[in-house]
Design a protein around this motif. Sequence first.
Motif, PDB file in Angstrom:
ATOM      1  N   PRO A 180       0.816  -1.228   0.000  1.00 42.31           N
ATOM      2  CA  PRO A 180       0.000   0.000   0.000  1.00 42.31           C
ATOM      3  C   PRO A 180       0.846   1.274   0.000  1.00 42.31           C
ATOM      4  CG  PRO A 180      -0.844  -1.578   1.603  1.00 42.31           C
ATOM      5  CD  PRO A 180       0.454  -2.116   1.123  1.00 42.31           C
ATOM      6  N   LEU A 181       1.985   1.254   0.722  1.00 41.18           N
ATOM      7  CA  LEU A 181       2.861   2.437   0.773  1.00 41.18           C
ATOM      8  C   LEU A 181       3.449   2.712  -0.609  1.00 41.18           C
ATOM      9  CD1 LEU A 181       4.232   4.650   2.412  1.00 41.18           C
ATOM     10  CD2 LEU A 181       6.043   3.031   2.983  1.00 41.18           C
ATOM     11  N   VAL A 182       3.883   1.656  -1.291  1.00 41.04           N
ATOM     12  CA  VAL A 182       4.449   1.798  -2.642  1.00 41.04           C
ATOM     13  C   VAL A 182       3.389   2.373  -3.575  1.00 41.04           C
ATOM     14  CG1 VAL A 182       5.415   0.548  -4.622  1.00 41.04           C
ATOM     15  CG2 VAL A 182       6.084  -0.088  -2.283  1.00 41.04           C
ATOM     16  N   ALA A 183       2.163   1.853  -3.479  1.00 39.33           N
ATOM     17  CA  ALA A 183       1.070   2.334  -4.348  1.00 39.33           C
ATOM     18  C   ALA A 183       0.820   3.830  -4.121  1.00 39.33           C
ATOM     19  CB  ALA A 183      -0.199   1.530  -4.076  1.00 39.33           C
ATOM     20  N   ILE A 184       0.798   4.245  -2.867  1.00 40.71           N
ATOM     21  CA  ILE A 184       0.539   5.664  -2.538  1.00 40.71           C
ATOM     22  C   ILE A 184       1.659   6.549  -3.093  1.00 40.71           C
ATOM     23  CG2 ILE A 184       0.409   7.334  -0.636  1.00 40.71           C
ATOM     24  CD1 ILE A 184      -0.999   5.073   1.007  1.00 40.71           C
ATOM     25  N   VAL A 185       2.913   6.145  -2.871  1.00 45.74           N
ATOM     26  CA  VAL A 185       4.065   6.949  -3.317  1.00 45.74           C
ATOM     27  C   VAL A 185       4.106   7.022  -4.853  1.00 45.74           C
ATOM     28  CG1 VAL A 185       6.594   7.059  -3.406  1.00 45.74           C
ATOM     29  CG2 VAL A 185       5.443   6.506  -1.252  1.00 45.74           C
ATOM     30  N   VAL A 186       3.960   5.869  -5.524  1.00 41.00           N
ATOM     31  CA  VAL A 186       4.031   5.826  -7.000  1.00 41.00           C
ATOM     32  C   VAL A 186       2.935   6.691  -7.624  1.00 41.00           C
ATOM     33  CG1 VAL A 186       3.686   4.325  -9.021  1.00 41.00           C
ATOM     34  CG2 VAL A 186       5.172   3.582  -7.151  1.00 41.00           C
ATOM     35  N   LEU A 187       1.704   6.542  -7.147  1.00 42.59           N
ATOM     36  CA  LEU A 187       0.591   7.303  -7.731  1.00 42.59           C
ATOM     37  C   LEU A 187       0.722   8.794  -7.453  1.00 42.59           C
ATOM     38  CD1 LEU A 187      -2.506   4.971  -7.138  1.00 42.59           C
ATOM     39  CD2 LEU A 187      -1.168   5.271  -9.201  1.00 42.59           C
ATOM     40  N   THR A 188       1.239   9.154  -6.281  1.00 44.03           N
ATOM     41  CA  THR A 188       1.413  10.580  -5.952  1.00 44.03           C
ATOM     42  C   THR A 188       2.464  11.197  -6.868  1.00 44.03           C
ATOM     43  OG1 THR A 188       0.874  10.125  -3.646  1.00 44.03           O
ATOM     44  CG2 THR A 188       1.931  12.227  -4.109  1.00 44.03           C
ATOM     45  N   ILE A 189       3.621  10.528  -7.008  1.00 46.42           N
ATOM     46  CA  ILE A 189       4.694  11.051  -7.876  1.00 46.42           C
ATOM     47  C   ILE A 189       4.193  11.166  -9.317  1.00 46.42           C
ATOM     48  CG2 ILE A 189       6.959  10.487  -8.896  1.00 46.42           C
ATOM     49  CD1 ILE A 189       7.677   9.233  -6.146  1.00 46.42           C
ATOM     50  N   PHE A 190       3.458  10.147  -9.773  1.00 47.03           N
ATOM     51  CA  PHE A 190       2.978  10.154 -11.160  1.00 47.03           C
ATOM     52  C   PHE A 190       2.000  11.310 -11.408  1.00 47.03           C
ATOM     53  CE2 PHE A 190      -0.231   8.843 -14.319  1.00 47.03           C
ATOM     54  CZ  PHE A 190       0.597   8.744 -15.439  1.00 47.03           C
ATOM     55  N   THR A 191       1.022  11.487 -10.505  1.00 43.75           N
ATOM     56  CA  THR A 191       0.012  12.544 -10.731  1.00 43.75           C
ATOM     57  C   THR A 191       0.645  13.931 -10.666  1.00 43.75           C
ATOM     58  OG1 THR A 191      -0.590  12.410  -8.391  1.00 43.75           O
ATOM     59  CG2 THR A 191      -2.018  11.268  -9.942  1.00 43.75           C
ATOM     60  N   VAL A 192       1.645  14.110  -9.786  1.00 46.86           N
ATOM     61  CA  VAL A 192       2.314  15.422  -9.671  1.00 46.86           C
ATOM     62  C   VAL A 192       3.177  15.658 -10.914  1.00 46.86           C
ATOM     63  CG1 VAL A 192       4.005  16.776  -8.389  1.00 46.86           C
ATOM     64  CG2 VAL A 192       2.278  15.469  -7.161  1.00 46.86           C
ATOM     65  N   ALA A 193       3.974  14.637 -11.293  1.00 45.50           N
ATOM     66  CA  ALA A 193       4.885  14.793 -12.440  1.00 45.50           C
ATOM     67  C   ALA A 193       4.120  15.011 -13.742  1.00 45.50           C
ATOM     68  CB  ALA A 193       5.781  13.554 -12.551  1.00 45.50           C
ATOM     69  N   ALA A 194       3.011  14.298 -13.896  1.00 49.55           N
ATOM     70  CA  ALA A 194       2.234  14.405 -15.141  1.00 49.55           C
ATOM     71  C   ALA A 194       1.187  15.521 -15.072  1.00 49.55           C
ATOM     72  CB  ALA A 194       1.556  13.075 -15.439  1.00 49.55           C
ATOM     73  N   ALA A 195       1.141  16.194 -13.920  1.00 50.48           N
ATOM     74  CA  ALA A 195       0.185  17.306 -13.714  1.00 50.48           C
ATOM     75  C   ALA A 195      -1.254  16.880 -14.039  1.00 50.48           C
ATOM     76  CB  ALA A 195       0.582  18.520 -14.536  1.00 50.48           C
ATOM     77  N   ILE A 196      -1.628  15.706 -13.530  1.00 52.24           N
ATOM     78  CA  ILE A 196      -2.996  15.210 -13.758  1.00 52.24           C
ATOM     79  C   ILE A 196      -3.915  15.789 -12.682  1.00 52.24           C
ATOM     80  CG2 ILE A 196      -4.466  13.142 -13.836  1.00 52.24           C
ATOM     81  CD1 ILE A 196      -1.966  11.600 -14.735  1.00 52.24           C
ATOM     82  N   ALA A 197      -4.998  16.401 -13.116  1.00 53.54           N
ATOM     83  CA  ALA A 197      -5.928  17.038 -12.160  1.00 53.54           C
ATOM     84  C   ALA A 197      -6.945  16.013 -11.658  1.00 53.54           C
ATOM     85  CB  ALA A 197      -6.644  18.210 -12.830  1.00 53.54           C
ATOM     86  N   VAL A 198      -6.678  15.469 -10.486  1.00 55.85           N
ATOM     87  CA  VAL A 198      -7.623  14.545  -9.837  1.00 55.85           C
ATOM     88  C   VAL A 198      -7.795  14.977  -8.384  1.00 55.85           C
ATOM     89  CG1 VAL A 198      -7.189  12.508 -11.279  1.00 55.85           C
ATOM     90  CG2 VAL A 198      -5.703  12.969  -9.331  1.00 55.85           C
ATOM     91  N   PRO A 199      -8.910  14.574  -7.733  1.00 61.06           N
ATOM     92  CA  PRO A 199      -9.112  14.948  -6.324  1.00 61.06           C
ATOM     93  C   PRO A 199      -7.952  14.453  -5.450  1.00 61.06           C
ATOM     94  CG  PRO A 199     -11.109  14.005  -7.240  1.00 61.06           C
ATOM     95  CD  PRO A 199     -10.032  13.794  -8.260  1.00 61.06           C
TER      96      PRO A 199
END
Length: 498
Positions: A180-199
């Motif tokens: 779960p920690l890996v999933a949280i970190v990976v998805l956070t880095i991806f959404t920030v780096a790709a500038a994806i607008a999600v809640p």
Amino acid sequence: MEHFRHEHEVTSVRAALRSPKRLRTEVLAGLVVALALIPEAISFSIIAGVDPRLGLFASFTMAVSIAFLGGRPAMISAATGAIALVIAPVAREHGLDYLIATVILGGVIQVVLGLAGVAKMMRFIPRSVMVGFVNALAILIFLAQVPHLVDVPVAVYPLIAVGLLIMVALPKFTQAVPAPLVAIVVLTIFTVAAAIAVPTVGDQGDLPDSLPSLFFPNVPFTLETLQIIGPFSIAMALVGLMESLMTAKLVDDVTDTHSNKTREAWGQGAANIITGFFGGMGGCAMIGQTMINVKAARARTRISTFLAGVFLLILVVGLGDIVSLIPMAALVAVMIMVSVGTMDWHSLQPATLKRLPKSETFVMAATVVVVVATHNLAIGVIAGVIVASVMFARRVAHFTEVVDVAHPDDDTRVYKVVGELFFASSNDLVYQFDYVGDPRNVVIDLTDSHIWDASTVASLDAIETKYRAKGKNVTIIGLNPESLERHERLAGHLGGGH
């Protein structure tokens, strides 16, 4: 003795501190739980109608307090939806000070109930209710994620899918870090780096920027105040204890270790009192986060519980800007995995359902339906216990029968009563005798029976009264010592044979 030593070794803080591998497991588990606690605490604050700070501070003080006071190592206690629902009307109608007073009084009641031995009542909860409780929890945990799946950008769905994929696949390759920690970190880095607008977590509410401080509710010490907060405090105490003790039993089963339920009960109360005086909204054991801790992250000691609280505070106060960037999709994925892991799938298999008595399946289903319908675990468990008790009483009542065993002479008839005599079985007892056709002397042999309550004595009185009205004598024989004592004490004193 060997088993006890093994249990102690598993949950021992000292043993974990001496083992770098186990310590890392506990630390990482605490971090994952802290991340999962943040959005929940904020959303529960919204349910209760209070500032998100109250939920977050409650989660910090509850987790840290219970780490020292509680009886079940590795169980997570924090602000919960069940408690939020119970105390929401106080915040809405009377304001913050009355809410905090309710939490403190609720904690005091929990301490009293804990010391009075309420935890021992847990043994009256049947397995079918426990299974229903677990399955209902799984459904509630999933339903709590539904609002985060509706009316959201399309990008949320693939993010959740990736999060689920990471959590399913990663443990097959390594268990060094919690998936779960890996999933949280990976998805956070991806959404920030790709500038994806999600809640994100930040969209749930403002995070506090200061530490919790002592808070004394400004309410008058009057009977009127007690009348306002009393009913809510009692409800909060009962819901909190029931949820916590049921969760503790579940963790016992998952970890194959034993825990001190009485200590957990009064520890829960003490933690709520502390939480109230720090301006928190109170809470109890959290099933979802506890399952993340013991199942997903494999934590076993108080270290993980303590660190979950500490990390929560560090994250929201010190690293609030970073935490607020975590996409809700990552946390929804974690909670969906927890929901799937919590469900007792074995209990739903056709082979299991076929083998179980229909009454057991009905009790489980009743518990699930009531919990899901009311969103209140306490009401569901109480309903399940009542249904199970009625089913049990009906089943046992059918085992009682009256047999005509002997006619020693023309003037005597001997009946033998076989089975347990209590309210459900003895109410029919009156109709099992031939008052008109029997001879002058009737002997009722209770050697193979047992009198359990006043209803049975009243039924026997009624039988004697009916025979006496026909001019016949009744002799009751074969009573065991306990039944004899109960019969002698109550016979003839219950009024009119009722």
